[in-house]
Design a protein around this motif. Structure first.
Motif, PDB file in Angstrom:
ATOM      1  N   ARG A 165      -4.781  57.952  29.081  1.00  0.00           N
ATOM      2  CA  ARG A 165      -6.092  58.588  29.075  1.00  0.00           C
ATOM      3  C   ARG A 165      -5.975  60.057  28.671  1.00  0.00           C
ATOM      4  N   ARG A 166      -4.916  60.726  29.148  1.00  0.00           N
ATOM      5  CA  ARG A 166      -4.694  62.119  28.757  1.00  0.00           C
ATOM      6  C   ARG A 166      -4.442  62.237  27.255  1.00  0.00           C
ATOM      7  N   GLY A 167      -3.650  61.310  26.704  1.00  0.00           N
ATOM      8  CA  GLY A 167      -3.366  61.360  25.278  1.00  0.00           C
ATOM      9  C   GLY A 167      -4.605  61.175  24.427  1.00  0.00           C
ATOM     10  N   ARG A 168      -5.443  60.205  24.785  1.00  0.00           N
ATOM     11  CA  ARG A 168      -6.679  59.989  24.018  1.00  0.00           C
ATOM     12  C   ARG A 168      -7.647  61.151  24.187  1.00  0.00           C
ATOM     13  N   ARG A 169      -7.626  61.749  25.385  1.00  0.00           N
ATOM     14  CA  ARG A 169      -8.497  62.898  25.608  1.00  0.00           C
ATOM     15  C   ARG A 169      -8.073  64.081  24.737  1.00  0.00           C
ATOM     16  N   ALA A 170      -6.767  64.267  24.557  1.00  0.00           N
ATOM     17  CA  ALA A 170      -6.275  65.352  23.704  1.00  0.00           C
ATOM     18  C   ALA A 170      -6.743  65.174  22.263  1.00  0.00           C
ATOM     19  N   ILE A 171      -6.766  63.934  21.783  1.00  0.00           N
ATOM     20  CA  ILE A 171      -7.247  63.670  20.424  1.00  0.00           C
ATOM     21  C   ILE A 171      -8.756  63.846  20.345  1.00  0.00           C
ATOM     22  N   GLU A 172      -9.449  63.447  21.404  1.00  0.00           N
ATOM     23  CA  GLU A 172     -10.905  63.586  21.421  1.00  0.00           C
ATOM     24  C   GLU A 172     -11.324  65.054  21.387  1.00  0.00           C
ATOM     25  N   VAL A 173     -10.603  65.897  22.121  1.00  0.00           N
ATOM     26  CA  VAL A 173     -10.925  67.322  22.158  1.00  0.00           C
ATOM     27  C   VAL A 173     -10.743  67.954  20.788  1.00  0.00           C
ATOM     28  N   LEU A 174      -9.765  67.465  20.021  1.00  0.00           N
ATOM     29  CA  LEU A 174      -9.498  68.017  18.696  1.00  0.00           C
ATOM     30  C   LEU A 174     -10.723  67.943  17.796  1.00  0.00           C
ATOM     31  N   LYS A 175     -11.522  66.907  17.948  1.00  0.00           N
ATOM     32  CA  LYS A 175     -12.703  66.753  17.094  1.00  0.00           C
ATOM     33  C   LYS A 175     -13.675  67.913  17.291  1.00  0.00           C
ATOM     34  N   ARG A 176     -13.774  68.414  18.533  1.00  0.00           N
ATOM     35  CA  ARG A 176     -14.687  69.526  18.799  1.00  0.00           C
ATOM     36  C   ARG A 176     -14.148  70.841  18.261  1.00  0.00           C
ATOM     37  N   LEU A 177     -12.831  70.983  18.253  1.00  0.00           N
ATOM     38  CA  LEU A 177     -12.222  72.242  17.840  1.00  0.00           C
ATOM     39  C   LEU A 177     -11.905  72.289  16.352  1.00  0.00           C
ATOM     40  N   ALA A 178     -12.145  71.183  15.641  1.00  0.00           N
ATOM     41  CA  ALA A 178     -11.669  71.075  14.257  1.00  0.00           C
ATOM     42  C   ALA A 178     -12.367  72.044  13.313  1.00  0.00           C
ATOM     43  N   HIS A 179     -13.614  72.448  13.614  1.00  0.00           N
ATOM     44  CA  HIS A 179     -14.342  73.270  12.654  1.00  0.00           C
ATOM     45  C   HIS A 179     -13.841  74.714  12.634  1.00  0.00           C
ATOM     46  N   ARG A 180     -12.973  75.087  13.597  1.00  0.00           N
ATOM     47  CA  ARG A 180     -12.335  76.412  13.552  1.00  0.00           C
ATOM     48  C   ARG A 180     -10.825  76.206  13.580  1.00  0.00           C
ATOM     49  N   ARG A 181     -10.327  75.681  12.474  1.00  0.00           N
ATOM     50  CA  ARG A 181      -8.927  75.275  12.386  1.00  0.00           C
ATOM     51  C   ARG A 181      -7.973  76.454  12.580  1.00  0.00           C
ATOM     52  N   LEU A 182      -8.358  77.636  12.063  1.00  0.00           N
ATOM     53  CA  LEU A 182      -7.453  78.769  12.147  1.00  0.00           C
ATOM     54  C   LEU A 182      -7.180  79.138  13.598  1.00  0.00           C
ATOM     55  N   MET A 183      -8.224  79.213  14.418  1.00  0.00           N
ATOM     56  CA  MET A 183      -8.042  79.530  15.836  1.00  0.00           C
ATOM     57  C   MET A 183      -7.288  78.412  16.539  1.00  0.00           C
ATOM     58  N   TYR A 184      -7.594  77.184  16.177  1.00  0.00           N
ATOM     59  CA  TYR A 184      -6.927  76.057  16.825  1.00  0.00           C
ATOM     60  C   TYR A 184      -5.436  76.073  16.533  1.00  0.00           C
ATOM     61  N   HIS A 185      -5.055  76.271  15.287  1.00  0.00           N
ATOM     62  CA  HIS A 185      -3.641  76.280  14.933  1.00  0.00           C
ATOM     63  C   HIS A 185      -2.924  77.496  15.522  1.00  0.00           C
ATOM     64  N   SER A 186      -3.646  78.597  15.730  1.00  0.00           N
ATOM     65  CA  SER A 186      -3.004  79.819  16.203  1.00  0.00           C
ATOM     66  C   SER A 186      -2.726  79.794  17.697  1.00  0.00           C
ATOM     67  N   TYR A 187      -3.599  79.156  18.487  1.00  0.00           N
ATOM     68  CA  TYR A 187      -3.499  79.309  19.930  1.00  0.00           C
ATOM     69  C   TYR A 187      -3.408  77.989  20.697  1.00  0.00           C
TER      70      TYR A 187
ATOM     71  N   MET B 147      -1.653  73.854  20.933  1.00  0.00           N
ATOM     72  CA  MET B 147      -0.661  72.898  20.456  1.00  0.00           C
ATOM     73  C   MET B 147      -1.340  71.926  19.498  1.00  0.00           C
ATOM     74  N   GLN B 148      -0.834  71.828  18.272  1.00  0.00           N
ATOM     75  CA  GLN B 148      -1.489  71.029  17.248  1.00  0.00           C
ATOM     76  C   GLN B 148      -1.193  69.539  17.451  1.00  0.00           C
ATOM     77  N   ILE B 149      -2.263  68.748  17.475  1.00  0.00           N
ATOM     78  CA  ILE B 149      -2.140  67.288  17.586  1.00  0.00           C
ATOM     79  C   ILE B 149      -2.232  66.704  16.179  1.00  0.00           C
ATOM     80  N   HIS B 150      -1.178  65.979  15.748  1.00  0.00           N
ATOM     81  CA  HIS B 150      -1.176  65.385  14.411  1.00  0.00           C
ATOM     82  C   HIS B 150      -1.796  63.988  14.407  1.00  0.00           C
ATOM     83  N   GLY B 151      -1.542  63.204  15.420  1.00  0.00           N
ATOM     84  CA  GLY B 151      -2.060  61.843  15.435  1.00  0.00           C
ATOM     85  C   GLY B 151      -1.379  61.008  16.499  1.00  0.00           C
TER      86      GLY B 151
END
Length: 676
Positions: free
Chosen positions: A141-163, A165-169
């Motif tokens: 459940r934690r793993g799927r939640r980490a991927i789900e959260v990425l969808k919300r943060l995806a529109h500001r990729r620069l901030m996401y990649h900077s601060y 942990m990047q989830i690849h898949g």
């Protein structure tokens, strides 16, 4: 009871009319026609597909069963859609390494691998990644939640990649040995977490080399110097790490997410972009979604503030461990958390940590020096991050503007609370120097007068909240009689002097005040090297009522008769408050003629003394001990009726005035001694 019989096939469907018999509770047998799917016109398809006979209790049950199967297929497709924004890997896409860095280990229900993507068609070809196999239901459940959260943060990729942990898949379960597990693929940010960095004996030069710190790096935190003593280097590095952490946490909060699991093990330092990466957001909580209990707006807002405050408390723990290395010890950190959990005010952390941190003096501990710099700004930020009430904890943006995290090149206008804190911290540091020359006495009297003029709680009703507690005496502006030039008949070494104030339920605004003086009686005429002797305690009890009053400042005509503030101190205060900097903060343009105070009306005084063996039965020695203690201790603490008013109080410091005008400065001590 009704019985329905039908025929279905899982092949491609045509539709025909089939008699449908319904046996109801009535005696008649009704015949109806229903349209059911059957196999296609090609009769050979019948042999290829197995027909199923299904019996249902009724038509409604048949419909419910078909709908449940349809919902199951829809949920599976939705689950795939939730993971569609990340890469779906196969286990054969990776080259698994034969070792795993210790800094990547985390939970017991996870298995961690280091790997390199070897699939040439992958956008991550030849990239080092981490495979985190999640076995338990909660872990998946934690793993799927980490991927789900990425969808919300995806529109500001620069901030996401900077601060973050990047989830690849994730890895397709059918390509792994354990098809029941879920394997998360995320970025590799070095072999150590921040905790493992700090546990190294040479962590400071190692981190400086890893981050390749230069003048440009330090300009990001308002500093333009490189090198220097270890204290300055560590302070600059902590500023960089804390600012990165707060920017990352604020990035999550601004997107409606609370991390809820911030700790040193979940933070990694990327050697490529020199930023702190916040760990996997598997337990991130949504701040915008209302729960079933959030029926009104107020409960929703309270829940949101509570979750943000929880993250800020975790940031406070991280800062405390980075600055005070002793807190990395689980035993010491358990005492630290117990101090906070028992209701002690975080503003008293310095007083508490002086007894549990391994040091002989504050000057020998780098962490204390860092927090004491800039007039105790570090202790102030730490107390705001760990405030007892969640509503009082500082936000990420306010913390980024705090003087402790801003270098000397950044001019920050301090708040009035910060000015009061700075004055109090400076007065405390002066008292710890222990050499009370004329210049020091003038300085500390100067700071005490300024604090009294800026008293935040002038009304007695505010004192009802702050006055109760245990206060340790720091300094008295009255007479000081030392031991060097005297030859007393009995030598007594004074220990801690406390003032315990307890609010009584009845009558209103009545307090029980107890002066607790500990001392050691040493035998012989010469001072022993180890200062060992017979212990003793002197207790003075009295009841006092709290009333409103005013403290009058004596004018120049009557200065020769009585004066509570010396002229040179008064002149320095006038010069201070008339300066350009102070005019922005306070409206005072001249020395006031009077100030509001909390008047203390005392009743009878009760004195009690106890001595350990073998002096407990020696009456003459006991009398000499009392005389010696009275000589060294300020007379106001032996006769509590001489304390006439309180002029300053906050969560950390207390100032009271005696009948002769001298001031006594106290600091709040932990109420629960067991947490030391």
């Amino acid at each position: 009871m009704a019985l329905s019989v039908g025929v279905c096939s899982s092949s491609s469907f045509d539709f025909v009319e089939v008699p449908f018999f319904r046996l109801s509770s009535r005696s008649n047998l009704s015949t109806q026609r229903r349209i059911f799917p059957v196999v296609s016109r090609d009769s050979t398809c019948i042999r290829k597909h197995r027909l199923r006979i299904m019996c249902f209790a009724s038509k409604q049950n048949a419909t419910r069963e078909l709908e449940s199967r349809k919902n199951a297929s829809v949920s599976n497709s939705e689950e795939d859609d939730d993971l569609s924004h990340v890469i779906k890997f196969k286990m054969s896409d990776f080259k698994i390494h034969d070792r795993v860095s210790i800094g990547l280990g985390n939970r017991g229900d996870e298995v961690v691998y280091e790997a390199t993507v070897k699939e040439a068609s992958s956008p991550l070809f030849n990239t080092r990644v981490v495979l985190r196999r999640l076995a338990s239901t909660l872990a998946k459940r934690r793993g799927r939640r980490a991927i789900e959260v990425l969808k919300r943060l995806a529109h500001r990729r620069l901030m996401y990649h900077s601060y973050s942990m990047q989830i690849h898949g994730y890895v397709c379960p059918s390509t792994t040995d354990d098809s029941g597990s879920f394997t998360l693929v995320h970025g590799y940010q070095g072999s150590s977490s921040l905790r493992h960095w700090l546990q190294q004996s040479d962590w400071l030069p190692t981190l400086e080399a890893t981050l390749a710190l230069d003048e440009e790096s330090f300009r990001r935190v308002g500093d333009d110097t490189v090198g220097g003593p270890a204290v300055s280097r560590q302070l600059r590095l902590i500023r960089m790490l804390m600012r990165d952490l707060l920017i990352g946490v604020n990035y999550l909060h601004s997107h409606g997410l609370a991390h809820t699991e911030l700790r040193l093990e979940n933070l990694h330092i990327c050697p490529v972009d020199k930023h702190i990466k916040i760990g996997i957001l598997g337990n991130a909580s949504d701040l915008h979604n209302r729960g079933p209990d959030d029926s009104n707006l107020d409960s929703y807002v309270d829940r949101r503030k509570m979750m943000i405050a929880f993250d800020m408390r975790c940031v406070g723990f991280i800062m405390a461990k980075m600055v005070l290395r002793d807190l990395m010890d689980p035993t010491v950190f358990a005492k630290f958390k117990a101090f906070l959990s028992k209701g002690n005010d975080p503003s008293c952390l310095r007083e508490f940590l002086m007894h549990i941190v391994h040091r002989n003096s504050s000057s020998e501990n780098v962490g204390f020096q860092i927090l004491d710099r800039n007039w105790g700004a570090g202790w102030n930020l730490l107390s705001l991050l760990l405030a007892t009430k969640p509503s009082q904890r500082i936000s990420c943006l306010d913390a980024l503007r705090h003087p402790f995290l801003c270098g000397p090149r950044w001019r920050v206008d301090p708040t009035m609370d910060m000015i009061r804190w700075s004055l109090g911290s400076t007065a405390v540091r002066i008292t710890e120097e222990y050499i009370y020359g004329r210049q020091q006495r003038r300085r500390i009297a100067h700071f005490i007068e300024l604090m009294e003029m800026l008293n935040p709680h002038s009304k007695p009703k505010n004192w009802l909240e702050f006055l109760p507690g245990k206060w340790r005496l720091l300094y008295s502006t009255g007479r000081h009689i030392g031991l060097t030039l005297r030859q007393p008949p009995t030598r007594a070494l004074i220990g801690d002097v406390h003032l315990k104030i307890t609010k009584l339920s009845k009558p209103h605004a009545t307090f029980s005040i107890e002066s607790d003086i500990t001392f050691t009686v040493m035998s012989g005429q010469d001072w022993a090297h180890d200062k060992a002797g017979t212990g003793g305690k002197l207790q003075i009890n009295s009841l006092s009522k709290l009333r409103a009053g005013r403290r009058l400042y004596i004018n120049e005509e009557t200065t020769s008769r009585i004066n509570s503030s010396t002229p040179d101190v008064r002149d320095s205060i006038l010069e201070k408050i008339s300066s350009k900097k102070w005019r922005k903060i306070t409206d005072l343009k001249e020395f006031p003629s009077s100030l509001p105070v909390a008047k203390l009306v005392s009743s009878d005084v009760e004195v009690m003394m106890s001595l350990d063996e073998p002096l407990s039965r020696d009456i003459e020695t006991a009398q000499n001990v009392i005389r010696e203690v009275r000589t060294q201790v300020p007379p106001e603490l032996f006769d509590l009726s001489k304390i006439v008013c309180g002029t300053y109080v906050d969560s950390r410091l207390l100032i009271v005035r005696s009948v002769n005008g001298s001031a006594l400065l106290f600091t709040r001590s932990p109420v629960n001694e067991s947490c030391r």
